[in-house]
Design a protein around this motif. Structure first.
Motif, PDB file in Angstrom:
ATOM      1  N   ALA A   1     -12.263  -4.886  -0.646  1.00 28.34           N
ATOM      2  CA  ALA A   1     -13.065  -3.683  -0.890  1.00 28.34           C
ATOM      3  C   ALA A   1     -12.206  -2.432  -0.908  1.00 28.34           C
ATOM      4  O   ALA A   1     -12.675  -1.329  -0.582  1.00 28.34           O
ATOM      5  N   ASN A   2     -10.923  -2.597  -1.313  1.00 27.51           N
ATOM      6  CA  ASN A   2      -9.973  -1.500  -1.314  1.00 27.51           C
ATOM      7  C   ASN A   2      -9.877  -0.911   0.098  1.00 27.51           C
ATOM      8  O   ASN A   2      -9.747  -1.671   1.057  1.00 27.51           O
ATOM      9  N   LEU A   3      -9.974   0.377   0.257  1.00 22.93           N
ATOM     10  CA  LEU A   3      -9.828   0.982   1.594  1.00 22.93           C
ATOM     11  C   LEU A   3     -11.167   1.352   2.228  1.00 22.93           C
ATOM     12  O   LEU A   3     -11.218   2.139   3.180  1.00 22.93           O
ATOM     13  N   GLU A   4     -12.275   0.765   1.722  1.00 22.64           N
ATOM     14  CA  GLU A   4     -13.585   1.060   2.301  1.00 22.64           C
ATOM     15  C   GLU A   4     -13.661   0.663   3.774  1.00 22.64           C
ATOM     16  O   GLU A   4     -14.368   1.285   4.561  1.00 22.64           O
ATOM     17  N   GLY A   5     -12.919  -0.401   4.132  1.00 24.18           N
ATOM     18  CA  GLY A   5     -12.940  -0.857   5.512  1.00 24.18           C
ATOM     19  C   GLY A   5     -12.250   0.084   6.472  1.00 24.18           C
ATOM     20  O   GLY A   5     -12.295  -0.127   7.687  1.00 24.18           O
ATOM     21  N   HIS A   6     -11.577   1.124   5.940  1.00 28.50           N
ATOM     22  CA  HIS A   6     -10.849   2.066   6.805  1.00 28.50           C
ATOM     23  C   HIS A   6     -11.473   3.450   6.790  1.00 28.50           C
ATOM     24  O   HIS A   6     -10.811   4.447   7.067  1.00 28.50           O
ATOM     25  N   ILE A   7     -12.762   3.507   6.427  1.00 28.22           N
ATOM     26  CA  ILE A   7     -13.480   4.782   6.526  1.00 28.22           C
ATOM     27  C   ILE A   7     -13.517   5.222   8.003  1.00 28.22           C
ATOM     28  O   ILE A   7     -13.885   4.447   8.878  1.00 28.22           O
TER      29      ILE A   7
ATOM     30  N   HIS B   1       0.819  -1.213   0.000  1.00 24.30           N
ATOM     31  CA  HIS B   1       0.000   0.000   0.000  1.00 24.30           C
ATOM     32  C   HIS B   1       0.856   1.267   0.000  1.00 24.30           C
ATOM     33  O   HIS B   1       0.450   2.287  -0.567  1.00 24.30           O
TER      34      HIS B   1
ATOM     35  N   SER C   1      -5.015  -2.135  -4.202  1.00 21.39           N
ATOM     36  CA  SER C   1      -5.070  -2.473  -2.778  1.00 21.39           C
ATOM     37  C   SER C   1      -5.186  -3.980  -2.621  1.00 21.39           C
ATOM     38  O   SER C   1      -5.727  -4.667  -3.502  1.00 21.39           O
TER      39      SER C   1
ATOM     40  N   ASN D   1      -5.931   6.941   6.719  1.00 25.25           N
ATOM     41  CA  ASN D   1      -6.306   7.944   5.715  1.00 25.25           C
ATOM     42  C   ASN D   1      -5.233   9.028   5.579  1.00 25.25           C
ATOM     43  O   ASN D   1      -4.888   9.442   4.454  1.00 25.25           O
TER      44      ASN D   1
END
Length: 356
Positions: free
Chosen positions: A335-341, A320, A331, A347
């Motif tokens: 789900a790419n970086l959706e799990g790190h919203i 990354h 990624s 971020n």
């Protein structure tokens, strides 16, 4: 003393004669093998490969025909090695750089020939296996490489390659095309993917193009489709594409203490937008030192964020960090970086790497 040393001298002389005879016999044996291969006139090299191609794609007795094709391809490989007209290292009319073309083609042909042989062992136990499609794909790559080597002996192609003087911009474009092509070949190997039956060369070509040009478009989640080996290939494509093949070539030249050609320096000056040709070396060194420093800091910070939530946290952080710094958009998370919203540290680090 003279009489006492005579038997010892005779023994040494005998040993030298024996070693010399062994070396001569070894050289003669190798020469005889090469001559025997060269003298095989049952079929020409093109005839061998065409027959093997027809057998490889035969629908009658498929396993037996594929085994016969592998045997013929073995003979074709040996003829490429031993027959002087096609011997890879004897394209003396080419410069050293031009000789790399047949050598690279032979390496590709040999790699996919071995992969075909391994796949055949698996297909033999399951003739209806979906691996047959992968086997045929590798057959096309093998025959394409083999016929390209054969075609290099044609005078028109040899003259074209010998007169090929690419302009700096053309060299840059060709280097990216070669990176994409070889990246696609590697990504289509069964060792790179989770399910070899799903291998498609056009998918591998699309992924390699997207990675090398740091576009970020993907056909499937990276971690679900590619094994660790495939992920490493993808990572290298992103890094080479992000920094540029020409830049890496300049770095290797600097590390080996070789002088860059004027055309290469002009190409790098245009790519790096430096003020003068003399500053190209300093720019290249600065680029790599800066890149490695920023990426290393990014890896460390991301590892601290991922170490409790992902297996192989260090590689995940490395992938990354490189992807973000090169603006590649790939990624390892499905789900790419959706799990790190809402995850402020992740971020912030990714955003900082992209901006830097």
């Amino acid at each position: 003393m003279k009489g006492a040393s005579t038997p010892s001298m005779k023994r040494e002389k005998g040993i030298r004669s024996l070693l010399s005879a062994v070396q001569v016999s070894r050289s003669a044996a190798f020469h005889a093998i090469g001559s025997a291969v060269r003298e095989i006139k049952i079929a020409s090299l093109s005839g061998i490969f065409i027959t093997a191609l027809l057998l490889d794609f035969s629908v009658w007795l498929p396993t037996l025909c594929k085994a016969a094709a592998i045997v013929l391809q073995t003979g074709g490989i040996l003829k490429l090695i031993f027959e002087e007209r096609y011997l890879l290292l004897r394209y003396r009319r080419f410069s050293l750089k031009k000789r790399l073309i047949p050598i690279a083609l032979f390496a590709v042909a040999l790699l996919f020939y071995l992969e075909k042989a391994l796949l055949l062992l698996q297909i033999r136990n399951d003739p209806a296996s979906l691996l047959v499609h992968t086997y045929r794909l590798y057959g096309i790559i093998f025959f394409g490489s083999a016929f390209s080597i054969y075609a290099l002996r044609l005078k028109t192609i040899a003259q074209f390659l010998d007169r090929l003087h690419l302009k700096p911009a053309q060299t840059m474009a060709v280097s990216f095309a070669l990176l994409i092509f070889f990246g696609a070949l590697f990504l289509s190997l069964p060792q790179m993917v989770v399910d070899p039956s799903r291998i498609s060369f056009i998918d591998a070509l699309f992924t390699a193009t997207s990675a090398a040009t740091v576009t970020g478009l993907g056909l499937f989640p990276v971690s679900e489709y590619y094994r660790m080996s495939g992920q490493w290939i993808l990572l290298l494509l992103i890094q080479f594409g992000g920094l540029g093949i020409m830049t890496f070539g300049a770095l290797f030249a600097l590390l080996s203490k070789r002088d860059l050609r004027l055309s290469d320096e002009i190409a790098l000056q245009g790519m790096l937008e430096t003020k003068s040709i003399g500053s190209v070396r300093r720019e290249v060194a600065a680029i790599f030192v800066t890149t490695l420093t920023i990426e290393a800091i990014g890896v460390l910070l991301l590892w601290l964020c991922f170490r409790n939530e992902a297996d192989g946290a260090l590689f995940t952080a490395l992938f990354h960090a490189v992807s973000a710094f090169c603006n590649a958009g790939f990624s390892l998370f499905p789900a790419n970086l959706e799990g790190h919203i809402g995850n402020a540290p992740v971020n912030f680090i990714i955003a900082a790497l992209i901006i830097l």
